[in-house]
Motif scaffolding. Structure first.
Motif, PDB file in Angstrom:
ATOM      1  N   GLY A 165       0.823  -1.206   0.000  1.00  0.00           N
ATOM      2  CA  GLY A 165       0.000   0.000   0.000  1.00  0.00           C
ATOM      3  C   GLY A 165       0.854   1.252   0.000  1.00  0.00           C
ATOM      4  O   GLY A 165       2.025   1.239   0.401  1.00  0.00           O
ATOM      5  N   SER A 166       0.274   2.359  -0.443  1.00  0.00           N
ATOM      6  CA  SER A 166       1.020   3.622  -0.430  1.00  0.00           C
ATOM      7  C   SER A 166       0.063   4.807  -0.347  1.00  0.00           C
ATOM      8  O   SER A 166      -1.064   4.756  -0.843  1.00  0.00           O
ATOM      9  N   LEU A 167       0.549   5.848   0.297  1.00  0.00           N
ATOM     10  CA  LEU A 167      -0.162   7.120   0.399  1.00  0.00           C
ATOM     11  C   LEU A 167       0.782   8.198  -0.093  1.00  0.00           C
ATOM     12  O   LEU A 167       1.888   8.360   0.439  1.00  0.00           O
ATOM     13  N   HIS A 168       0.353   8.925  -1.129  1.00  0.00           N
ATOM     14  CA  HIS A 168       1.187   9.964  -1.730  1.00  0.00           C
ATOM     15  C   HIS A 168       0.551  11.331  -1.479  1.00  0.00           C
ATOM     16  O   HIS A 168      -0.577  11.586  -1.925  1.00  0.00           O
ATOM     17  N   LEU A 169       1.265  12.193  -0.788  1.00  0.00           N
ATOM     18  CA  LEU A 169       0.796  13.549  -0.511  1.00  0.00           C
ATOM     19  C   LEU A 169       1.442  14.505  -1.501  1.00  0.00           C
ATOM     20  O   LEU A 169       2.675  14.535  -1.643  1.00  0.00           O
ATOM     21  N   GLU A 170       0.616  15.270  -2.194  1.00  0.00           N
ATOM     22  CA  GLU A 170       1.095  16.266  -3.146  1.00  0.00           C
ATOM     23  C   GLU A 170       0.382  17.590  -2.877  1.00  0.00           C
ATOM     24  O   GLU A 170      -0.638  17.613  -2.184  1.00  0.00           O
ATOM     25  N   VAL A 226      -3.075   5.465  -3.016  1.00  0.00           N
ATOM     26  CA  VAL A 226      -3.922   6.643  -2.847  1.00  0.00           C
ATOM     27  C   VAL A 226      -3.064   7.901  -2.981  1.00  0.00           C
ATOM     28  O   VAL A 226      -2.039   8.040  -2.315  1.00  0.00           O
ATOM     29  N   THR A 227      -3.500   8.801  -3.844  1.00  0.00           N
ATOM     30  CA  THR A 227      -2.814  10.083  -4.019  1.00  0.00           C
ATOM     31  C   THR A 227      -3.733  11.195  -3.551  1.00  0.00           C
ATOM     32  O   THR A 227      -4.886  11.287  -3.971  1.00  0.00           O
ATOM     33  N   VAL A 228      -3.214  12.040  -2.678  1.00  0.00           N
ATOM     34  CA  VAL A 228      -3.966  13.172  -2.145  1.00  0.00           C
ATOM     35  C   VAL A 228      -3.269  14.452  -2.584  1.00  0.00           C
ATOM     36  O   VAL A 228      -2.095  14.661  -2.282  1.00  0.00           O
ATOM     37  N   THR A 229      -3.987  15.289  -3.315  1.00  0.00           N
ATOM     38  CA  THR A 229      -3.441  16.578  -3.747  1.00  0.00           C
ATOM     39  C   THR A 229      -4.116  17.687  -2.962  1.00  0.00           C
ATOM     40  O   THR A 229      -5.330  17.852  -3.029  1.00  0.00           O
ATOM     41  N   MET A 230      -3.311  18.437  -2.222  1.00  0.00           N
ATOM     42  CA  MET A 230      -3.840  19.575  -1.468  1.00  0.00           C
ATOM     43  C   MET A 230      -4.007  20.769  -2.398  1.00  0.00           C
ATOM     44  O   MET A 230      -3.151  21.016  -3.251  1.00  0.00           O
ATOM     45  N   THR A 231      -5.085  21.479  -2.227  1.00  0.00           N
ATOM     46  CA  THR A 231      -5.370  22.611  -3.124  1.00  0.00           C
ATOM     47  C   THR A 231      -5.441  23.941  -2.382  1.00  0.00           C
ATOM     48  O   THR A 231      -5.717  24.963  -2.998  1.00  0.00           O
ATOM     49  N   ASN A 232      -5.221  23.930  -1.065  1.00  0.00           N
ATOM     50  CA  ASN A 232      -5.289  25.184  -0.309  1.00  0.00           C
ATOM     51  C   ASN A 232      -4.127  26.098  -0.682  1.00  0.00           C
ATOM     52  O   ASN A 232      -3.008  25.632  -0.922  1.00  0.00           O
ATOM     53  N   PRO A 233      -4.349  27.413  -0.780  1.00  0.00           N
ATOM     54  CA  PRO A 233      -3.254  28.337  -1.111  1.00  0.00           C
ATOM     55  C   PRO A 233      -2.234  28.394   0.021  1.00  0.00           C
ATOM     56  O   PRO A 233      -2.589  28.295   1.204  1.00  0.00           O
ATOM     57  N   VAL A 234      -0.964  28.503  -0.342  1.00  0.00           N
ATOM     58  CA  VAL A 234       0.099  28.625   0.658  1.00  0.00           C
ATOM     59  C   VAL A 234       0.973  29.821   0.310  1.00  0.00           C
ATOM     60  O   VAL A 234       1.086  30.227  -0.849  1.00  0.00           O
TER      61      VAL A 234
END
Length: 456
Positions: free
Chosen positions: A352-357, A378-386
């Motif tokens: 298994g793998s979890l990818h944070l982008e 599972v790939t999770v892409t964050m969209t909040n402005p930084v």
């Protein structure tokens, strides 16, 4: 998840694209399109078995109806009623069978359309259709965006051809013939230049620097926080955490991101040359070093391992999932990456793998490939402005900082999305929630280069 139409409604179950969860965009896992299709196709296969059973019942019902005809005269009213009832039953069974057949055929047709759409989209991208217009030069792209970087790297040959004056149509056709950029092959070709030989892998020695017992948080966010501490307090070091689970043991390997060398290609294998080793040579030497560190920490053959990495470290971590020598010795169960370009790495089945982008982090797109949509990935892409805080170092972009990914991992842990909930549960089942553990640091040192014979 899949939308299911009840029998009689006339509809076919259809997969549904996972909805964003606040600022998180989710791809893959048990809620991903591909796994939904796998489940629906398995259901369609089960329906085929029911259809065959119903066909057999239809045949038997017709045989009973025909067998009643010789007895109709003895009691015409009741005999006729029996014949009519059996015939109606057979026809009702036939209607159910036909509906089940339509549902199964509809699922398969949807799957074929999905595959066609993906293939069509891939061909269009290879021909430059739907990609950014590059006639005005690279300024037309915002390389701070993850998806734009992926597209630019994937279509590098087409971009260069247009920059050299080739007409767009010809450049697009050439791009379709050549295909997407193979970043690993490009790096290996670059490393053949004598002046860039420092990019080639060299043996790495391992030495233990310290061991301590301390409280650890084994959630994805907790491990990224500890990894941030390792990165800030060491150079060229990885950390190995021993978790005692009764008679069994599990191990976590924390691998920092790129640590700039002065010059690159020096003794620290996590410098810029380490990126070439990770993307171009599948972490050949670093994987050996990680294996050696685990053995020196006390890990035994066959014991469970979880690998966690940021940026370059995430590539090394993910390369373990396809390293036959490593997998022959240890049972790698899960990989967590943060801000890492790992779309071209195919793990062994069952890992298994979890990818944070992050949408504003260009690094995860640097290999020109999106992470595959599979049940275990599972790939999770964050969209909040930084943005940068006053006085905060720019680095290679504010969205690439490990602290940002730690924030994203906390959101993942709180999410009720099926894919994220399953991923969190899987990781928790492997490691538990945390507690007191033995933590060891290991210094990795790359062998020095030798000057060419006859050189000065």
């Amino acid at each position: 998840m899949a939308e299911v139409a009840p029998v009689g409604a006339g509809g076919t179950p259809q997969p549904r694209t996972p909805e964003p969860d606040g600022s998180l965009r989710i791809r893959g896992g048990v809620g991903g399109i591909r796994f939904q299709f796998e489940e629906l196709l398995a259901g369609a296969a089960a329906l085929d078995g029911l259809v065959l059973q119903l066909q057999a019942i239809e045949v038997e019902a017709e045989a009973v109806r025909v067998a009643l005809f010789p007895h109709q005269a003895s009691s015409y009213a009741s005999g006729s009623s029996a014949i009519i009832a059996v015939g109606e039953s057979g026809r009702e069974i036939g209607r159910v069978r036909e509906q089940l057949q339509r549902i199964g055929n509809g699922v398969r047709a949807s799957h074929r359309e999905y595959g066609f759409a993906e293939s069509h989209a891939a061909i269009r991208l290879r021909m430059g259709m739907g990609a950014p217009i590059l006639g005005t030069g690279l300024n037309a792209l915002d390389l701070g965006l993850r998806d734009a970087t992926e597209g630019a790297v994937r279509d590098l040959s087409r971009i260069l051809e247009q920059m050299m004056g080739l007409p767009p149509a010809a450049a697009n056709l050439a791009g379709a013939i050549v295909g997407p950029t193979d970043v690993g092959a490009v790096l290996r070709a670059i490393a053949t230049a004598p002046a860039l030989s420092f990019l080639r892998p060299r043996p790495i020695s391992v030495s233990q620097t310290e061991t301590a017992t301390k409280s650890v948080d084994l959630s994805a966010a907790g491990m990224l926080r500890e990894l941030d501490h390792v990165s800030a307090t060491s150079e060229g070091e990885i950390e190995v955490v021993q978790i005692d689970k009764g008679e069994d043991k599990a191990w976590v390997v924390l691998i920092p991101g790129t640590q700039p060398g002065n010059p690159p290609g020096g003794s620290n294998p996590l410098d810029e040359a380490g990126i070439a080793e990770a993307l171009g040579y599948n972490s050949a030497e670093t994987s050996k070093a990680i294996r050696q560190a685990l053995l020196e920490a006390g890990a035994a053959a066959g014991e469970t391992v979880v690998a966690v990495g940021h940026s370059q470290g995430g590539i090394h971590a993910m390369n373990l999932s396809q390293d036959k020598a490593f997998l022959a010795e240890f049972d790698l169960k899960f990989v967590v990456t943060a801000g890492s370009p790992v779309g071209g790495i195919t793990p062994q089945a069952g890992i298994g793998s979890l990818h944070l982008e992050h949408q504003q982090d260009w690094v995860p797109g640097a290999d020109g490939k999106a992470n595959p949509d599979t049940k275990d990935r599972v790939t999770v892409t964050m969209t909040n402005p930084v943005s940068l805080a006053p006085g905060e170092d720019q680095g290679i972009g504010p969205a690439h900082k490990l602290s940002r990914y730690e924030e994203g991992a906390k959101l993942v842990q709180l999410s009720s999305d099926p894919s994220l909930a399953a991923s969190t549960a899987t990781l928790g089942g492997i490691l538990g929630v945390g507690g007191v553990a033995k933590v060891s640091r290991f210094k990795l040192s790359r062998e020095t280069t030798q000057a060419p014979r006859g050189g000065r």
